[in-house]
Design an enzyme around this catalytic site. Structure first.
Site: not given
Length: 334
Positions: A302-303
């Site tokens: 997801e970062g």
């Protein structure tokens, strides 16, 4: 920036902006004059100099931070490599858009503006055990979508991904680009059991046999995903705008591995946010000669690791810009 040919991507290393060594040297002189023993802030000092070189100023800032998460679906899931159905990709994208995922909280607390870009989720890539995952045209389309998402006014960019099955394609890319035993690149992803691991290894092995001898960007087409191609486009567009990039964990770093193999200089403006628990990430960073900013036993994607590392970068710049020099403080020996 617009990409028209995969064969021309490597040549961009000769034309894209390079680090400003004059700004780096000025920032180093400032670091040596601050009220601390030289080098005592360790990697915080290195990060400040890195930012100075890429932003082209002795006293860089990271006030405007952009976070991008790209999402894609993968035909390799037909081989039973993931315990969750591909519908989860779209469900998680909706969760991001509702502000309810981990990346939303980390961007909020670390001051990044998040955008989530879904890439044809209703049209998964092909199963790479039977055909190339993408055509060259599909890779270029995704790269251009990634490049178009860049905010040219950003001071720094964090990158992440979402896509059921993308730990498998990441392991496949790494095995194809760097060699070694397939099993050493493969991890459990979103929770594969032992049988799932064996299916991953088998699928990747068959994919490598089918797509041997590809050039780096052709390998991305043969084995990769749209979200990974978009990450490549975003990285290169950021470079054109002199925007430093924080990559997330294994999947995000694997996404840009084709750029590294094509020409390592293409990633000179990139930091790696965290060391993923996925076993292939440590091996990949060693192959690329990189050290992650954080090692927090994370493997979410997801970062999330990149967003968390943004806080470290901002801390480095706060010290660099806000501390007094010995002369300012009137401390002897200045």
């Amino acid at each position: 920036m617009r990409f028209e040919s995969l064969s021309r991507v490597a040549a961009l290393a000769d034309t894209l902006p390079v680090a400003d060594e004059v700004a780096r040297a000025a920032a180093a002189r400032r670091q040596d004059s601050l009220t601390k023993p030289p080098g005592s802030l360790g990697r915080l000092e290195e990060i400040a100099l890195f930012m100075a070189a890429w932003r082209g100023t002795e006293r860089p800032r990271a006030d405007r931070a952009q976070a991008l998460v790209f999402a894609g679906n993968h035909g390799i899931c037909a081989q039973g490599v993931n315990p969750f159905p591909q519908e989860v990709t779209a469900q998680m994208v909706a969760n991001f858009q509702a502000g309810s995922a981990a990346i939303n909280q980390l961007c909020r607390v670390n001051g990044a503006e998040l955008s989530v870009i879904a890439l044809d989720l209703d049209r998964p890539t092909a199963d790479f055990t039977t055909a190339p995952a993408m055509s060259g045209a599909e890779v270029l389309e995704a790269m251009n979508r990634g490049a178009a998402a860049i905010d040219p006014q950003a001071d720094i960019l964090t990158l992440g991904e979402m896509g059921i099955g993308n730990s498998t394609i990441s392991a496949a890319l790494c095995a194809a680009l760097f060699g070694g035993e397939v099993a050493d690149w493969v991890g459990r992803g979103t929770g594969s059991d032992d049988a799932g691991l064996r299916r991953k290894i088998d699928a990747i092995t068959r994919g490598l046999e089918r797509h041997m001898g590809c050039a780096p960007l052709e390998t991305l087409a043969a084995l990769g995903g749209r979200e990974q191609a978009a990450i490549c486009g975003a990285v290169l567009a950021a470079r054109a705008a002199r925007i430093p990039v924080i990559l997330d964990g294994f999947i995000c770093t694997a996404a840009v591995a084709p750029l590294f193999v094509a020409d390592p200089r293409l990633l000179d403006h990139c930091l790696v946010g965290h060391l993923s628990l996925e076993p292939g990430h440590r091996k990949l960073l060693a192959a690329m000669g990189r050290t992650a900013i954080l090692d927090f036993d994370m493997r979410l994607g997801e970062g999330s690791g990149a967003a968390l590392a943004l806080g470290i970068v901002r801390s480095a710049l706060a010290c660099h810009n806000g501390m007094a020099t010995f002369a300012d403080a009137g401390i002897g020996g200045a």
